[in-house]
Design an enzyme around this catalytic site. Structure first.
Site, PDB file in Angstrom:
ATOM      1  N   LYS A  22       0.832  -1.208   0.000  1.00 43.34           N
ATOM      2  CA  LYS A  22       0.000   0.000   0.000  1.00 43.34           C
ATOM      3  C   LYS A  22       0.867   1.260   0.000  1.00 43.34           C
ATOM      4  O   LYS A  22       0.652   2.189  -0.767  1.00 43.34           O
ATOM      5  CB  LYS A  22      -0.899  -0.011   1.248  1.00 43.34           C
ATOM      6  CG  LYS A  22      -1.495   1.337   1.580  1.00 43.34           C
ATOM      7  CD  LYS A  22      -2.302   1.322   2.844  1.00 43.34           C
ATOM      8  CE  LYS A  22      -1.543   1.484   4.141  1.00 43.34           C
ATOM      9  NZ  LYS A  22      -1.195   2.853   4.528  1.00 43.34           N
ATOM     10  N   ASN A  23       1.886   1.276   0.879  1.00 43.96           N
ATOM     11  CA  ASN A  23       2.666   2.500   1.042  1.00 43.96           C
ATOM     12  C   ASN A  23       3.638   2.760  -0.106  1.00 43.96           C
ATOM     13  O   ASN A  23       4.257   3.821  -0.172  1.00 43.96           O
ATOM     14  CB  ASN A  23       3.404   2.484   2.385  1.00 43.96           C
ATOM     15  CG  ASN A  23       2.426   2.673   3.534  1.00 43.96           C
ATOM     16  OD1 ASN A  23       1.260   3.020   3.316  1.00 43.96           O
ATOM     17  ND2 ASN A  23       2.891   2.440   4.764  1.00 43.96           N
ATOM     18  N   CYS A 116      -4.815  12.973  13.698  1.00 44.07           N
ATOM     19  CA  CYS A 116      -4.558  11.577  13.381  1.00 44.07           C
ATOM     20  C   CYS A 116      -4.436  10.796  14.686  1.00 44.07           C
ATOM     21  O   CYS A 116      -3.906  11.304  15.671  1.00 44.07           O
ATOM     22  CB  CYS A 116      -3.272  11.477  12.576  1.00 44.07           C
ATOM     23  SG  CYS A 116      -2.770   9.802  12.244  1.00 44.07           S
ATOM     24  N   ARG A 121       1.497  14.466  13.390  1.00 47.66           N
ATOM     25  CA  ARG A 121       1.832  14.315  11.977  1.00 47.66           C
ATOM     26  C   ARG A 121       1.732  15.621  11.183  1.00 47.66           C
ATOM     27  O   ARG A 121       0.908  15.775  10.280  1.00 47.66           O
ATOM     28  CB  ARG A 121       0.985  13.215  11.344  1.00 47.66           C
ATOM     29  CG  ARG A 121       1.140  11.900  12.085  1.00 47.66           C
ATOM     30  CD  ARG A 121       0.401  10.781  11.450  1.00 47.66           C
ATOM     31  NE  ARG A 121       1.023  10.296  10.234  1.00 47.66           N
ATOM     32  CZ  ARG A 121       0.481   9.357   9.458  1.00 47.66           C
ATOM     33  NH1 ARG A 121      -0.665   8.831   9.762  1.00 47.66           N
ATOM     34  NH2 ARG A 121       1.107   8.958   8.384  1.00 47.66           N
ATOM     35  N   ASP A 311       5.507   0.698  11.876  1.00 46.29           N
ATOM     36  CA  ASP A 311       4.291   0.024  11.398  1.00 46.29           C
ATOM     37  C   ASP A 311       4.204  -1.434  11.850  1.00 46.29           C
ATOM     38  O   ASP A 311       3.203  -2.102  11.579  1.00 46.29           O
ATOM     39  CB  ASP A 311       4.208   0.091   9.862  1.00 46.29           C
ATOM     40  CG  ASP A 311       3.930   1.499   9.367  1.00 46.29           C
ATOM     41  OD1 ASP A 311       3.597   2.357  10.190  1.00 46.29           O
ATOM     42  OD2 ASP A 311       4.048   1.732   8.148  1.00 46.29           O
ATOM     43  N   ARG A 403      -8.565  -0.500   5.178  1.00 49.55           N
ATOM     44  CA  ARG A 403      -7.752   0.527   4.506  1.00 49.55           C
ATOM     45  C   ARG A 403      -6.416  -0.021   4.019  1.00 49.55           C
ATOM     46  O   ARG A 403      -5.827   0.492   3.079  1.00 49.55           O
ATOM     47  CB  ARG A 403      -7.479   1.699   5.471  1.00 49.55           C
ATOM     48  CG  ARG A 403      -8.710   2.511   5.752  1.00 49.55           C
ATOM     49  CD  ARG A 403      -8.360   3.714   6.577  1.00 49.55           C
ATOM     50  NE  ARG A 403      -7.320   4.509   5.936  1.00 49.55           N
ATOM     51  CZ  ARG A 403      -6.864   5.658   6.394  1.00 49.55           C
ATOM     52  NH1 ARG A 403      -7.363   6.145   7.496  1.00 49.55           N
ATOM     53  NH2 ARG A 403      -5.919   6.312   5.753  1.00 49.55           N
TER      54      ARG A 403
END
Ligand code: EPZ
Length: 424
Positions: A22-23, A116, A121, A311, A403
């Protein structure tokens, strides 16, 4: 609203294929704004964040054909440069359109991402880099309004005082169409940055220092790019790490296919220290739990790549709850990335927080309970804990999982987990 019901305590077995990252896909999709020709993308993960960014490009006027893991994106028809609040509020990574929109069209408005769950962030580094390249930036009515100088952005030397993945990506994309040379000092080195650099290089942009903290880019001076080949998204290292943790916490032997081993080295080191072992065959890896079934404690400090990824912090914390000794986990990137702690404790974990350090004291067992997902990785930590817990766990707010995890329920079911998606 949908929720997950997991019956814990089952051994897993079999093979799982790891999806595209995804990233990596997000900046790659944003980079199509640098081109006025169609760009073909393969191995896209089927997750909500990807669909959100594609929707944003469509709103900007791009022509997007998207089916399954493939998309063809044509930004030749883009006729708006305003990234609206309704989309940016759903996904912070929408800020990645700022650099490419500004460098290609000379002006843009991007909604400021709001609060967030994992930390403040800010986007100051993104804005500072664009200012060094000549942009005038004004924040008004919740939007960043950026204007390039007459003739377009110019190169410059950007020294980041903090390593930022997103700011490095935005700067790379802005620099690709700028006039002259841009130097990025203290650039992020994540594999996702390397993929973006390789994509730009394939379109003829000259880039030095790919994968290092100092990147030099020669801009095209305003000429839009043409990406000649399909871009194949690299495997998701965080998804891979999450399935390795599923193997470790359920004491199971499972095989992951389509993994870039080098990208997950820091996680393998930690799991090895906990007593797991591995067999690697090209892009496949099999995890074996400790022979006596006893996991050792682990100490983790999150860091930028190639360090241990933030993560993966929540997922390793879930595994550490069932280790033999006390583990210490320090979060260095995001000040508030501990929302999973109280939910893991609801499942019977014994975790104490002091500042940005969590002490994870061992417990013999976790027990099923009702818990709430709070952000993407916190949610996957709850899934992991639930797989090992005795009894039934119900996880609510699983839109966070949707997501970023491609078919999590299907993949875990195939490995033998009892996991059902229900609606209430
Ligand atoms: C990327 O976010 C990832 N998102 C995140 O993944 C990941 O947690 C993070 O990098 C760190 O690895 C995507 O790639 C889409 P940063 P990003 O800018 O780029 C501070 C997931 O679960 N900072 O590298 O937003 C920031 O507050 C997610 O998939 C500033 O101070 O992260 C943080 O402390 C969530 N000013 C640190 O830098 C800025 O202008 C690193 O953030 C920018 C960042």
């Amino acid at each position: 609203m949908d929720y997950l019901e997991i019956e814990g305590g089952r051994r897993l077995s079999g093979t799982v294929r790891i999806s595209g990252a995804k990233n990596s896909a997000l900046p790659v999709i944003a980079a199509t704004l640098l081109s006025d020709h169609p760009v073909v993308m393969e191995n896209l993960p089927d997750v909500v964040d990807i669909r959100t960014l594609l929707k944003l490009l469509t709103i900007l006027g791009a022509n997007v054909e998207h089916e399954g893991n493939r998309a063809v994106i044509d930004c030749g028809s883009v006729n708006s440069t305003r990234a609206v609040y309704e989309i940016v509020a759903q996904m912070r990574a929408s800020i990645l359109v700022l650099g490419p929109l500004l460098s290609r069209f000379g002006e843009c408005e991007v909604s400021l991402p709001g609060g967030c769950a994992i930390g403040q962030r800010p986007i100051d580094l993104h804005l500072k880099a664009l200012e060094v390249m000549g942009a005038t930036i004004e924040i008004k009515g919740g939007y960043v309004h950026a204007i390039a100088p007459e003739g377009g952005l110019h190169g410059g030397t950007i020294v980041f005082d903090k390593v930022s993945v997103g700011a490095t990506e935005n700067t790379l994309m802005a620099a690709a169409l700028a006039h002259g040379t841009t130097k990025i000092v203290n650039a992020a080195r994540e594999p996702e940055i390397v993929q973006l650099c390789q994509m730009l290089a394939a379109a003829g942009v000259s880039i030095d220092g790919v994968g290092t903290g100092r990147i030099t880019i020669e801009g095209t001076g305003g000429k839009a790019l043409r990406f000649p080949d399909p871009v194949r998204i690299i495997p998701d290292r965080i998804e891979a790490g999450t399935y390795l943790c599923a193997g470790a916490i359920t004491r199971s032997t499972i095989t992951l296919e389509d993994v870039e081993i080098e990208h997950i080295q820091s996680m393998l080191d930690k799991l090895e220290g906990m007593g797991c072992s591995f067999e690697i065959d090209g892009n496949s890896i099999t995890i074996f739990p400790p022979e006596d079934g006893r996991l050792k404690e682990v100490n983790i400090v999150t860091a930028e790549y190639p360090g241990f990824p933030t993560d993966m912090q929540a997922q390793f914390m879930a595994v550490a709850t069932l280790a033999e000794g006390e583990s210490l986990i320090e979060e260095r990137l995001f000040e508030n990335r501990f929302m999973h702690v109280s939910e893991l404790n609801r499942l019977g974990a014994d975790i104490w927080l002091k500042g940005n350090v969590a002490a994870v004291r061992p417990v013999d067992e976790l027990y099923g309970a009702d818990v709430m997902a709070t952000d993407l990785r916190a949610s996957s930590a709850l899934v992991l804990a639930a797989l090992a817990a005795r009894g039934t766990t119900r996880i609510r707010r699983i839109y966070h999982l949707d997501r970023g995890y491609d078919d999590l329920q299907g993949k875990l079911s195939k490995l033998g987990a009892s996991i059902t998606r229900l609606h209430e």
